[in-house]
Write an enzyme that holds these catalytic residues in place. Structure first.
Site, PDB file in Angstrom:
ATOM      1  CG  ASN A 200      -2.159   3.459  -3.129  1.00 48.05           C
ATOM      2  OD1 ASN A 200      -1.844   2.699  -2.222  1.00 48.05           O
ATOM      3  ND2 ASN A 200      -2.983   4.478  -2.952  1.00 48.05           N
TER       4      ASN A 200
ATOM      5  CG  ASN B 163      -1.821  -1.186   1.251  1.00 49.61           C
ATOM      6  OD1 ASN B 163      -2.836  -1.163   0.610  1.00 49.61           O
ATOM      7  ND2 ASN B 163      -1.446  -2.229   1.976  1.00 49.61           N
ATOM      8  CB  CYS B 164       2.509   2.575  -2.376  1.00 45.23           C
ATOM      9  SG  CYS B 164       2.773   0.795  -2.364  1.00 45.23           S
ATOM     10  N   GLY B 165       2.091   5.390  -1.805  1.00 41.91           N
ATOM     11  CA  GLY B 165       1.760   6.679  -2.379  1.00 41.91           C
ATOM     12  C   GLY B 165       2.214   6.730  -3.821  1.00 41.91           C
TER      13      GLY B 165
END
Length: 869
Positions: free
Chosen positions: A278, A42-44
């Site tokens: 994401n 899970n990311c930007g």
């Protein structure tokens, strides 16, 4: 003083943990909560681009600011200098490369740069360089040489330092006479072959990724700078390139990684070769297995039989994003599909019940649902090829934020956060909005404009006559069923025979009154309290059905469950089944598939499947899923030895798999079957039924291994499927549909006895609302398509060991995987096969009533799923 001591203790603990992680030669195998097959993140995500394709230093500066301001969306270890991963994909900085490359470069577009991670060990590094050079020569590419990048690791923590690779670039040239398209394709083929070779080295030698080559990018248009870094470290680490003032680009993608229950690594950092992501691909196991199943059918119109050299494109060595990127590259390089079209296929919007979609778009999505299952999120995907397209798309659920802006000076900005570039003032913004569920934000870099979602999708959908192809080739099981004579329940029942059959398949009074009667009366699964104080099957002193050893996984991490009623638009149980065609070459024959509208089959639908009359191209084979009782019910002569029941069930599963594979293969003058039905209808006093889960799982996995799963649909005519959980499990293990034959008989028996007729509101012959309950179960995991549950990615087994993992239930999350044996005086523990004091206890997955039905005590006629499989 106390606070200072605590800080010192925490710092010491962080250092020890960092050193322990650094000491690992590679990510460990499955241990504790970690499973390498479930690598998610899970990311930007963000991007900045110039609509006019004008390179500038400001693009890089803005994108770096965006990346750093999304640091909270990334992760780091106990050591704050050890990041989960961060990076930046930039368009080819042509002027910079000409100034700093050791050789004269041809025209822009006629050379490419392969950005590589190489091992620190010189011998391994030389082997890695040789493997890539060999692949490039085989594809006819010209080579100029290797450029060593200047990096600065002074700010890195212990973990990334321990696995830090060499970073080098291989410069390649386009041979005379090649088109730009051919150059890009051959670069991709060389990259794919070299990467597969190095993955093979990892498997054969048991080494980690730091001992082999990893290719970050290999393109004439873009380069990926990434690593096991924090967002703040990216520019500083690649200081030899990114901090130079003459490094300019017209676009950049950035990514800050938060690895979920996974090990950070240099290769898993993003952006990848064409995209960054994401979210999580919740359907990853099913997506990977289906890509593996259709490998034998993949044939590039450009490469022909040599397509096999590029496969597989998915791997357990990659995260969910890495597998997505691999398939995206395959579609854009080895088919005629454009990058936006490939993104539409892999991440389709909700179309089944969406009245707002045009007929052409519905036809496009319906056609491609026959070729590939969606890679369902939640997912925000940003993608680019750096010369024609850059954009982002959001999956059907819309559970990942994305805002986009277009400025008056012709720049576009997309990010997971608002305010990530603080110096962009409101009066500079010409257009701002958010990315909506299922929509695409797309920039055409050649024409210099933002392409509306409706325009690009209508253009792609109108390119081929998808609607006509569907009308001419697709068939529906419901249409076949209408031609069948209704299957009426018997007017009178032989109580002894019916009772014997019900008991044999594990029906009890509770099953009849608590599970089946409510469905007959109200058309819904019975309601109950949230509590369940029944012992887990593995801890129970009583024999339990195989299905009781499996539980459903609920949504975890950041993706919430879905409300199957209020969000019915994004959910569907419709599945196209049967023989698949070549994903890489669009044609009318690709949609010649059978549409099953729900996984619970009526008797008429089952009869229609088994009726081969007047159906061109469709043939059915019914495989007997029973085995002889004789010799299978003998107790083991010695507790240390396997009983005859073990051998009998093993032989039965092997026979079922062989029969199924032979039926699909066909023979001289006999075409292969396109429909398989596993049936236990012959079960009785002299034959034991193989539990449906074992039969379906074994055949599904066997056909996957032989490459035949994509050639036939798989159904079950089952006696032991009696509740919604059983249906969901059967679908999860690989069935395209299930006919709960004995459940229909039980309902008819209840009605004939007058037990529910006075309150009936549903036709006893059908379980019309059971599919809705199956959909509700799928919603718990956060995804909404029945086909995506295949390979049991949303299930966990409780207490069964790995004996049958690859053969029957590959892909499940495991609890209690270890089997601990006690001394003979203690008796085995609850995971074994004996009870208190060493007294033999049946562990066959059958009920005590089943044994009684056969007329005598049977100590262990069939072992449980783990032992028998």
């Amino acid at each position: 003083m106390l606070f200072a001591q605590r800080r010192a203790v925490r710092a010491g603990l962080a250092a020890r943990q960092a050193r322990a992680l650094a000491a690992l030669p590679r990510a460990p195998g499955k241990v504790g909560l970690y499973d390498p097959s479930k690598e998610t993140e899970n990311c930007g995500v963000g991007l900045v681009a110039s609509l006019k394709k004008e390179p500038s230093r400001a693009i890089l500066t803005d994108c770096n600011e965006m990346l750093v301001r999304m640091s909270h969306r990334g992760g780091c270890g106990c050591d704050p200098q050890s990041g989960d991963g961060a990076g930046m994909l930039v368009a080819m900085p042509d002027a910079f490369m000409r100034a700093h490359a050791p050789w004269p470069l041809p025209a822009q577009g006629d050379y490419a740069v392969s950005m590589c991670f190489l091992p620190q060990d010189e011998a391994n590094a030389a082997r890695s360089r040789a493997s890539l050079e060999r692949a490039c020569r085989q594809r006819g590419l010209g080579m100029l040489g290797w450029r060593v990048l200047e990096t600065d690791n002074s700010d890195l923590g212990e973990a990334p330092l321990a696995s830090e690779p060499r970073v080098e670039q291989l410069f390649l040239t386009k041979p005379a006479g090649w088109s730009a398209r051919k150059f890009e394709q051959e670069l991709y083929r060389a990259q794919a072959v070299a990467q597969l070779e190095n993955f093979q080295v990892m498997e054969e030698e048991g080494v980690g990724e730091d001992a082999v080559l990893y290719i970050n990018s290999m393109s004439p248009h873009q380069i990926t700078y990434k690593g096991q870094l924090t967002p703040e470290q990216v520019l500083g680490y690649f200081s030899g390139d990114l901090l130079r003032e003459d490094f300019e680009t017209h676009l950049a993608l950035v990514h800050s990684r938060f690895s979920t229950n996974t090990f950070p690594s240099w290769s898993r950092a993003q952006p990848l070769r064409q995209m960054c992501h994401n979210g999580e691909i919740n359907t990853l196991r099913g997506n990977k297995n289906w890509m593996r199943a259709r490998q034998g059918l993949l044939r590039s119109p450009y490469l022909g039989d040599d397509t096999a050299k590029l496969l597989p494109v998915t791997s357990d060595e990659m995260s969910d994003s890495g597998n997505f990127d691999g398939v995206l590259q395959l579609l854009t390089n080895e088919s005629e599909k454009s990058l936006p079209e490939a993104a539409m296929i892999m991440v389709p919007e909700a179309w089944q019940d969406n009245d707002g979609l045009s007929e052409s778009k519905k036809a496009f999505y319906e056609y491609h649902s026959c070729l590939m299952e969606p890679w369902d999120g939640p997912a925000l995907i940003a993608f680019t090829d750096s010369h024609k397209w850059i954009g982002a798309t959001l999956d059907r659920n819309g559970l990942r934020p994305a805002r986009y802006y277009v400025t008056h000076d012709d720049r576009v900005l997309v990010s997971s956060e608002v305010g990530v570039i603080p110096w962009v003032t409101p009066d500079e913004i010409k257009l701002r909005s958010r990315l909506e569920p299922g929509k695409m934000f797309l920039v055409d870099l050649e024409s210099g404009r933002v392409v509306p979602d409706s325009e690009i999708k209508e253009t792609v959908a109108a390119a081929k006559p998808y609607g006509e192809w569907l009308a001419e080739n697709r068939v529906f099981l419901s249409d076949w069923a209408k031609l069948q004579k209704p299957v009426e329940p018997a007017a009178d029942f032989d109580d002894a025979t019916t009772a014997r059959r019900l008991v044999m398949h594990g029906y009890t009074t509770e099953t009849m009154e608590t599970l089946l009667a409510p469905m007959a009366i109200g058309g819904k699964e019975g309601f109950g309290s949230m509590g369940n104080d029944a012992a887990l099957a593995v801890l129970s002193a009583e024999p339990r059905p195989v299905s009781d050893y499996f539980k459903q996984l609920f949504a975890q991490v950041t993706n919430p469950p879905i409300d199957p009623i209020r969000e019915e638009l994004v959910m569907s149980l419709v599945c196209p089944v049967g023989p698949e065609s070549n994903l890489l070459d669009a044609g009318a024959e690709n949609c010649a598939r059978l549409v099953v509208e729900h996984p619970v089959l009526t008797p008429e639908e089952l009869a229609a499947l088994q009726d081969d009359g007047n159906r061109d191209g469709w043939s059915c084979a019914t495989v007997d899923a029973t085995f002889p009782r004789h010799g299978a019910d003998l107790p083991p002569p010695d507790d240390a030895n396997a009983s005859s029941s073990d051998v009998a069930l093993e032989a039965a599963l092997a026979s079922i798999c062989e029969q199924a594979a032979a039926a699909v293969q066909g023979g001289l003058g006999r075409p292969g079957a396109t429909i398989l039905v596993l049936s236990d209808v012959l079960a009785g006093p002299d034959r034991l039924p193989v539990p449906t889960l074992l039969a379906v799982g074994a055949v599904h996995q066997h056909l996957l291994k032989t490459g035949q799963r994509g050639k036939a649909a798989l159904f079950a005519d089952a006696g032991d499927v009696k509740e919604v959980h059983d249906v969901a499990l059967a679908v999860g293990f690989g069935a395209d549909g299930v006919c709960p034959r004995v459940a229909y008989e039980a309902l008819a028996k209840l009605n004939a006895d007058g037990l529910v007729a006075a309150r009936m509101r549903n036709d006893l012959k059908t379980l019309d609302d059971a599919p809705d309950d199956v959909l509700a179960l799928r919603s718990n995991k956060g995804d909404g398509l029945a086909r995506l549950g295949l390979d049991a990615a949303s299930l966990q087994r409780l207490g069964l060991d790995d004996a049958g993992r690859d053969r029957v239930y590959r892909g499940l999350y495991v609890c209690l995987p270890e089997r601990r044996e006690k001394t003979p005086s203690e008796g085995r523990d609850s995971l074994g096969t004996t009870g208190r004091g060493g007294r033999p206890r049946p562990r066959d997955g059958y009920s005590v009533e089943t044994r009684a039905a056969f007329g005598r005590r049977v100590d262990r006629p069939v072992r449980d799923a783990a032992a028998g499989a």
